[in-house]
Write an enzyme that holds these catalytic residues in place. Structure first.
Site, short mmCIF file in Angstrom:
data_model
loop_
_atom_site.label_atom_id
_atom_site.label_comp_id
_atom_site.label_asym_id
_atom_site.label_seq_id
_atom_site.Cartn_x
_atom_site.Cartn_y
_atom_site.Cartn_z
NE ARG A 28 -3.93 2.07 2.39
CZ ARG A 28 -3.80 3.09 3.18
NH1 ARG A 28 -2.62 3.38 3.91
NH2 ARG A 28 -4.78 4.09 3.47
CB SER B 74 -12.09 -1.17 2.33
OG SER B 74 -10.71 -1.14 2.18
CE LYS C 59 -7.90 2.12 5.02
NZ LYS C 59 -8.06 2.56 3.72
#
Length: 363
Positions: A49, A118, A147
Site C-alpha cells: 500500500r 474495503s 486510516k
C-alpha cells in the site's frame, strides 16, 4: 468461464488467515527486513500500500514483495492500482469504497486477478458480493492512524460480517496481539494487520503469535464442530481440479495395470489355463478389467473407486498369504504385489478427491 489461475488464487484465499498491509518502508525499514520474517512467521497475504509513491517506487517495492511472496507461497496484492497488477506480477488488487469500482478494477487488472474491497457498514458488506469482489476487509475495528478520519466501526460490524458475509473477510484496524482475542470473540477468524507487524522489533515473533491465536481461537470460545461438507470443502481447497485432457500419472498406471490384468486373464482363458473357476470366470474378470481401464482412462469416479477396491482386496489377500508363507519365494511374491498395490491405492485416493472437485463456475 472462470480461469483456472483465478480458481487457484481463490482457493489459496479461502485458506488464508493472516493478511499483512504495508508501505515500501515499514516502520522506516527496508521492506525485505520486515516482509521476509513476517512471511516466515505465517503471513498468508501481503498487500503493498503505497499511497503517495511514484510508479517507479511502487514497481521497485513490488519486485521485492513478489519475490518473497513467491518463496513463501503467499498471495501478493497491490493497493488501488489495478493498472499495475500485470506490471508488478501481483495476484490481485485491493480497492476502497471511494477508489476504482470493483467491476472496473477487475476489467483493468485482468480476468485472473483477485479483487478485494474495503467495507465499513452492513450495507457495504452486503453489497460486496453483488459488486463482484473476491474478498472484503471489515473495519476499522479500532481507530488507527493508517486510516485518518475514518471512525472505528467497533466489534458490531465484525459480528455482522460473521453472520452475513458471503465472501472471505478480514477484520482490520488496530488488530494486534492484545486486541485479536476480542476481535475473534466478535466473530472474526481472519485478520489484516499493519502496525502490529510493521512496527514490531521482531516481526517474525509477533506474526507467529498472531497466527497461533488465529489457529487456536479466542480463549474460552468453543469451536463448533465442522460438518462433513465443511471438512470436504477445506480439503478440496488444497486440491486442483484435473484439467481437461490431462490424466495424472497414478491414473495412467492404474489404467495400464487393469489392461495388463485383463490381457493376462484373456491369454489364460484362451490357452486353457483357467484353473478351478473355468474359462468363463476368467473372461468375466477380463471384461471387468477392460471396463475399469476404459472408465479410468475417461476419468470416471466409479471406475477408479472399483479399481481401488480391487487393489485393497489384493493387498489383504497377499498379506494373509504372507502370514502363511513357507519359503523365501512366497515372501518375495507377497511383497512384490503388496507394496506397489498399496502405493498405487494411496496415490489414487488423491486422484479420486480431485475428481470430486466441482466444475468451474461461470464468472
Amino acid at each position: 468461464m472462470t480461469s483456472s489461475l483465478l480458481q487457484r488464487r481463490r482457493r489459496r484465499l479461502a485458506a488464508a488467515r493472516l493478511y499483512l498491509v504495508s508501505d515500501a518502508r515499514p516502520g522506516g525499514r527496508d521492506l525485505e527486513s520486515v516482509l521476509a520474517p513476517a512471511l516466515r512467521g505465517g503471513v498468508d497475504i501481503f498487500q503493498l500500500r503505497c499511497k503517495d509513491a511514484t510508479d517507479a517506487e511502487i514497481l521497485e517495492a513490488a519486485q521485492v514483495a513478489r519475490e518473497w511472496c513467491e518463496v513463501a507461497d503467499a498471495l501478493f496484492i497491490i493497493n488501488d492500482r489495478p493498472d499495475l497488477v500485470a506490471a508488478t506480477g501481483a495476484d490481485g488488487v485491493h480497492v476502497g469504497q471511494d477508489d476504482t469500482p470493483v467491476a472496473e478494477a477487475r476489467r483493468i487488472a485482468g480476468p485472473d486477478a483477485l479483487v478485494g474491497l474495503s467495507t465499513h457498514s452492513p450495507e457495504q458488506v452486503d453489497a460486496a458480493h453483488e459488486q463482484g469482489a473476491d474478498y472484503i476487509g471489515v473495519g476499522p475495528v479500532h481507530t488507527t492512524p493508517t486510516k485518518p478520519g475514518r471512525p472505528a466501526v467497533g466489534p458490531d460490524l465484525v459480528t455482522y460480517a460473521a453472520l452475513n458475509a458471503t465472501l472471505p473477510w478480514f477484520a482490520i484496524g488496530g488488530v494486534d496481539t492484545d486486541t485479536i482475542d476480542p476481535v475473534m470473540l466478535a466473530g472474526a477468524n481472519r485478520v489484516a494487520v499493519v502496525r502490529a507487524i510493521t512496527e514490531a522489533e521482531d516481526p517474525e515473533r509477533v506474526t507467529r503469535q498472531l497466527a497461533h491465536a488465529l489457529e487456536i481461537g479466542p480463549p474460552g470460545a468453543r469451536r463448533p464442530r465442522k460438518s462433513s461438507e465443511e471438512r470436504t470443502a477445506e480439503i478440496q481447497a488444497t486440491l486442483e481440479p484435473i484439467p481437461e485432457g490431462v490424466r495424472p500419472l497414478p491414473l495412467q498406471i492404474a489404467t495400464a495395470t487393469a489392461i495388463a490384468l485383463g490381457l493376462v486373464n484373456l491369454v489364460l482363458a484362451i490357452t486353457g489355463h483357467s484353473g478351478r473357476g473355468g474359462a468363463g470366470t476368467l473372461l468375466v474378470y477380463c471384461a471387468l478389467m477392460f471396463a475399469a481401464a476404459y472408465g479410468m482412462w475417461n476419468k470416471r469416479y466409479l471406475a477408479v473407486l472399483l479399481f481401488q477396491i480391487l487393489l485393497a482386496v489384493l493387498v489383504v489377500f497377499f498379506f494373509l498369504f504372507l502370514l502363511r508363507a513357507s519359503s523365501v519365494g512366497d515372501v518375495a511374491l507377497s511383497l512384490a504385489v503388496m507394496l506397489p498395490a498399496g502405493a498405487l491405492f494411496w496415490k489414487l485416493v488423491r486422484v479420486l478427491a480431485r475428481l470430486q472437485i466441482p466444475p468451474a463456475r461461470t464468472a
